[in-house]
Design a protein around this motif. Sequence first.
Motif, PDB file in Angstrom:
ATOM      1  N   ARG A 121      56.866  21.079 -22.988  1.00 26.23           N
ATOM      2  CA  ARG A 121      56.937  22.089 -21.923  1.00 26.23           C
ATOM      3  C   ARG A 121      58.223  21.910 -21.115  1.00 26.23           C
ATOM      4  NH1 ARG A 121      51.479  20.600 -21.252  1.00 26.23           N
ATOM      5  NH2 ARG A 121      51.890  19.676 -19.203  1.00 26.23           N
ATOM      6  N   ALA A 122      58.589  20.657 -20.847  1.00 27.58           N
ATOM      7  CA  ALA A 122      59.830  20.406 -20.106  1.00 27.58           C
ATOM      8  C   ALA A 122      61.053  20.787 -20.938  1.00 27.58           C
ATOM      9  CB  ALA A 122      59.895  18.929 -19.707  1.00 27.58           C
ATOM     10  N   ARG A 123      61.009  20.481 -22.212  1.00 29.50           N
ATOM     11  CA  ARG A 123      62.154  20.757 -23.090  1.00 29.50           C
ATOM     12  C   ARG A 123      62.411  22.256 -23.226  1.00 29.50           C
ATOM     13  NH1 ARG A 123      62.181  17.919 -28.878  1.00 29.50           N
ATOM     14  NH2 ARG A 123      64.082  16.839 -28.328  1.00 29.50           N
ATOM     15  N   LEU A 124      61.347  23.061 -23.148  1.00 30.66           N
ATOM     16  CA  LEU A 124      61.491  24.492 -23.384  1.00 30.66           C
ATOM     17  C   LEU A 124      62.039  25.250 -22.177  1.00 30.66           C
ATOM     18  CD1 LEU A 124      58.246  25.068 -25.439  1.00 30.66           C
ATOM     19  CD2 LEU A 124      60.544  25.649 -26.197  1.00 30.66           C
ATOM     20  N   ARG A 125      61.927  24.698 -20.980  1.00 29.42           N
ATOM     21  CA  ARG A 125      62.394  25.417 -19.797  1.00 29.42           C
ATOM     22  C   ARG A 125      63.902  25.641 -19.866  1.00 29.42           C
ATOM     23  NH1 ARG A 125      59.098  21.428 -17.069  1.00 29.42           N
ATOM     24  NH2 ARG A 125      57.006  22.267 -16.743  1.00 29.42           N
ATOM     25  N   GLY A 126      64.268  26.910 -19.931  1.00 31.69           N
ATOM     26  CA  GLY A 126      65.680  27.265 -19.988  1.00 31.69           C
ATOM     27  C   GLY A 126      66.336  27.093 -21.340  1.00 31.69           C
TER      28      GLY A 126
END
Length: 292
Positions: A121-126
């Motif tokens: 989820r963190a990796r996908l932001r932006g």
Amino acid sequence: MKTHTSEHLTVQYVLPPDSPLESLFCRIIQKDVAKGCIDPDLLGTDTCRDAAIVRVCVDGSWREIRVPIFMAHLVNPLGLCDPEADNPAAPVWADGSWTGTLLWDSAAHVCELMLAQPCWRARLRGASCLELGCGLGLPGMVASLLGAAPVLLTDRLQVAEMAEAGCRANSLKGARGVEFDWDEAAARQLVADHFGGRAPSLILACDCIFEPLFGEAHLLLRMLVVLADAQTTVIPAPEIVILALERRPNDGVESFFALAEAAGFEVHVLLQVNRVVVVEMWWRSGGRGAVK
């Protein structure tokens, strides 16, 4: 997949209450995408339109999206009235178009991976994201819901149009469906036109390896090499490529991954659920080879 239910994702196929069509899975088994419909004028209307109702849990909140499935649109309407046509949908099954109209288990498990793990989820932001052979495009849509942008859902024209309709219907402004023929020049143009000449951060491909239907998967690997090649971009290659597939007899998977490693990719299995395998790939340091 008939249904899918978990703490992160639920999927259910639906038809309008007044639809004359038989159930979706009856039509798949009998290889007649328009079974039950005797009026060709109804094809392509809301009365004969399948959909998948997908509920996605994002950061503890459920979001419902309606993913259009144009299964009945794939048949030639005139064939329904042709007494000489034994099966007006035969070309659909011959060229594999129907595979892009359903949600496959591998795509659901990629969605589960992205939704369940905080690191993803963190990796996908932006992050920029490209989905190859997207079909319904659910993994790309979920990536968009998790903050990825831009997200490009690519497939042959009629399937890409379906994915684009899903993005519009669900107000996924950072995602869009685009036609993409698997050609090296077209791949470079795709990166230039939609990602500013930079390799996307994440490339997704679900169920794009199955030799009996799609032929050898060497073309998929060539597309990955071109799309992820730092020599064709102004920044390093994408962080990761995620491939998901459902193992089937004589699918050609071992040959594909042997070639991928020879071309310079590291390959790591992320998860395996029954016959579904989800794999991550990245460029091995200092290595890029030719795909033969």
